[in-house]
Design an enzyme around this catalytic site. Structure first.
Site, PDB file in Angstrom:
ATOM      1  CB  CYS A   1       6.468  -4.868   9.424  1.00  0.00           C
ATOM      2  SG  CYS A   1       7.797  -4.044  10.329  1.00  0.00           S
TER       3      CYS A   1
ATOM      4  CB  CYS B   1       5.301  -1.879  16.771  1.00  0.00           C
ATOM      5  SG  CYS B   1       6.942  -1.526  16.126  1.00  0.00           S
TER       6      CYS B   1
ATOM      7  CB  CYS C   1       1.903  -1.346  14.150  1.00  0.00           C
ATOM      8  SG  CYS C   1       2.038  -1.339  12.366  1.00  0.00           S
TER       9      CYS C   1
ATOM     10  CB  CYS D   1      -0.304   6.334  11.900  1.00  0.00           C
ATOM     11  SG  CYS D   1       0.427   7.698  11.078  1.00  0.00           S
TER      12      CYS D   1
ATOM     13  CB  CYS E   1       2.591   7.359   3.449  1.00  0.00           C
ATOM     14  SG  CYS E   1       3.066   6.256   4.760  1.00  0.00           S
TER      15      CYS E   1
ATOM     16  CD  GLU F   1      -2.578  -1.346   2.627  1.00  0.00           C
ATOM     17  OE1 GLU F   1      -3.165  -2.409   2.846  1.00  0.00           O
ATOM     18  OE2 GLU F   1      -2.701  -0.333   3.344  1.00  0.00           O
TER      19      GLU F   1
HETATM   20  S1  SF4 Z   1       5.084   0.460  13.421  1.00  0.00           S
HETATM   21 FE1  SF4 Z   1       4.353  -1.286  12.210  1.00  0.00          FE
HETATM   22  S2  SF4 Z   1       5.298  -1.055  10.185  1.00  0.00           S
HETATM   23 FE2  SF4 Z   1       6.420   0.302  11.617  1.00  0.00          FE
HETATM   24  S3  SF4 Z   1       8.109  -0.973  12.342  1.00  0.00           S
HETATM   25 FE3  SF4 Z   1       6.472  -1.266  13.844  1.00  0.00          FE
HETATM   26  S4  SF4 Z   1       5.359  -3.103  13.094  1.00  0.00           S
HETATM   27 FE4  SF4 Z   1       6.646  -2.360  11.409  1.00  0.00          FE
END
Ligand code: SF4
Length: 366
Positions: free
Chosen positions: A127, A131, A134, A352, A120, A100
């Site tokens: 990923c 985190c 996220c 975000c 963006c 995306e």
């Molecule tokens: S915020 Fe999301 S996309 Fe960014 S590094 Fe952490 S897990 Fe990965």
């Protein structure tokens, strides 16, 4: 001998080469390397899809290129416009998934005329950083994007704009941790910046990272782009609770590295942006704000507060606006430049921390 990246067709992915690699590749197929600039320009500025469209090289050169290389374009899988003007682009990639990009018009003027168009950009499919707040992290790492796919997002979104519009800013804040895909990121950054390619000033490009420290130091020595750090906490324990990377690189080491970075010639006169996702009852108190001023006191910096975007997959809550405002007021009163990020594209899961939710969108792609 240089090994050139290839596409599933087995041919060289010519858009994943920076200018000097392109020169080397041309030499390897008996085309004079001096022709690299014309070919680079035709690919990135004239958007050619076939080598035969390059009218500044010979037919023989066309044939050599056609036999050995391909010009890759992302396959558009959908476009979702938000009511606030944000647009989310979905791209199907040969690695097997969908990535995306989010185009965000921004305005400082009262009439709403968009004087900045920020894209963006994603650097990975999924990923590995996981985190906890996220949604992209839920996917895990599915694959690294090629340089052609990273820079290609900018090229292909630009092609959808009106003739009087252009992408003014790029933020590497889409899916993925850019520094985890270092080599492809750097090639893509060179393509973004080059005058014969995407022509974006390095001052208009921001790379955001959780803080992969060796790669962060290397990047800031190599390319003078802006740096944003996803911080989100003020103590080791708090950061470890939401950002597993803290187990590998401590908050203390991250802050020390940031001090080093701001002293590099490449970063002179710049401030690091610290992104701080505010989660209710977790990191939104005035004690947190006070600690933030203490841990950042030696780093020329800006703080960007991001009130958490609530979603059904997490029980994390967004703090009340008054709480966010009080946090900001505390920081500003102590001399910090501190902004609150406006939530954009929430109705299309483009805000975000929401990327990667493409398959749960109820609207149909246009
Ligand atoms: S915020 Fe999301 S996309 Fe960014 S590094 Fe952490 S897990 Fe990965």
């Amino acid at each position: 001998m240089t090994v050139f990246p290839t596409l599933p067709s087995g041919k060289v992915d010519i858009k994943s080469l920076d200018l000097s690699m392109l020169g080397e590749f041309l030499s390897s197929i008996d085309i004079p390397s001096e022709k690299a600039l014309r070919i680079y320009q035709a690919i990135w500025q004239k958007h050619i899809r076939n080598f035969s469209e390059i009218n500044t090289i010979s037919k023989q050169d066309h044939r050599k290129l056609e036999q050995t290389a391909d010009i890759y374009f992302l396959e558009r899988h959908g476009l979702f416009p938000s009511i606030d003007g944000t647009q989310k682009f979905l791209w199907k990639i040969p690695q097997g998934g969908v990535i995306e990009s989010v185009l965000i018009p921004e305005s400082d003027r009262p009439n709403g005329y968009a004087d900045r168009l920020t894209l963006c950009v994603s650097s990975q499919w999924g990923c590995a950083m996981r985190c906890s707040f996220c949604l992209t992290g839920d996917l895990g790492l599915k694959g690294h994007l090629w340089a052609s796919q990273i820079a290609g997002q900018i090229q292909q979104v630009s092609q959808t704009l009106q003739s009087n519009q252009r992408i003014t800013n790029v933020v590497m804040m889409g899916m993925g941790e850019p520094l985890h895909n270092y080599d492809q990121l750097v090639i893509a950054l060179r393509t973004m910046n080059h005058n014969c390619a995407l022509r974006l000033s390095n001052r208009k490009i921001t790379v955001s990272s959780v803080g992969l420290l060796p790669a962060l130091l290397r990047l800031t020595r190599e390319i003078p782009v802006n740096i944003a750090i996803s911080l989100n906490a003020t103590t080791e324990e708090q950061r470890r609770a939401v950002m597993p990377i803290t187990k590998k690189y401590s908050l203390r080491d991250l802050l020390d590295t940031c001090v080093t970075i701001t002293k590099l010639p490449n970063q002179r006169g710049r401030r690091i942006t610290f992104e701080y996702v505010m989660m209710k009852g977790f990191n939104d108190s005035l004690e947190d704000a006070k600690r933030l001023t203490e841990i950042l006191k030696d780093i020329p910096s800006k703080i960007n507060l991001i009130p958490y975007n609530e979603n059904p997959d997490r029980d994390i809550l967004r703090p009340a606006f008054e709480q966010v405002k009080a946090f900001q007021t505390y920081l500003v009163s102590r001399g910090w430049y501190c902004s609150i990020r406006t939530t954009r594209g929430i109705d299309i899961s483009a805000a975000c921390g929401q990327l990667g939710k493409a398959f749960q969108i109820i609207k149909q792609p246009t």
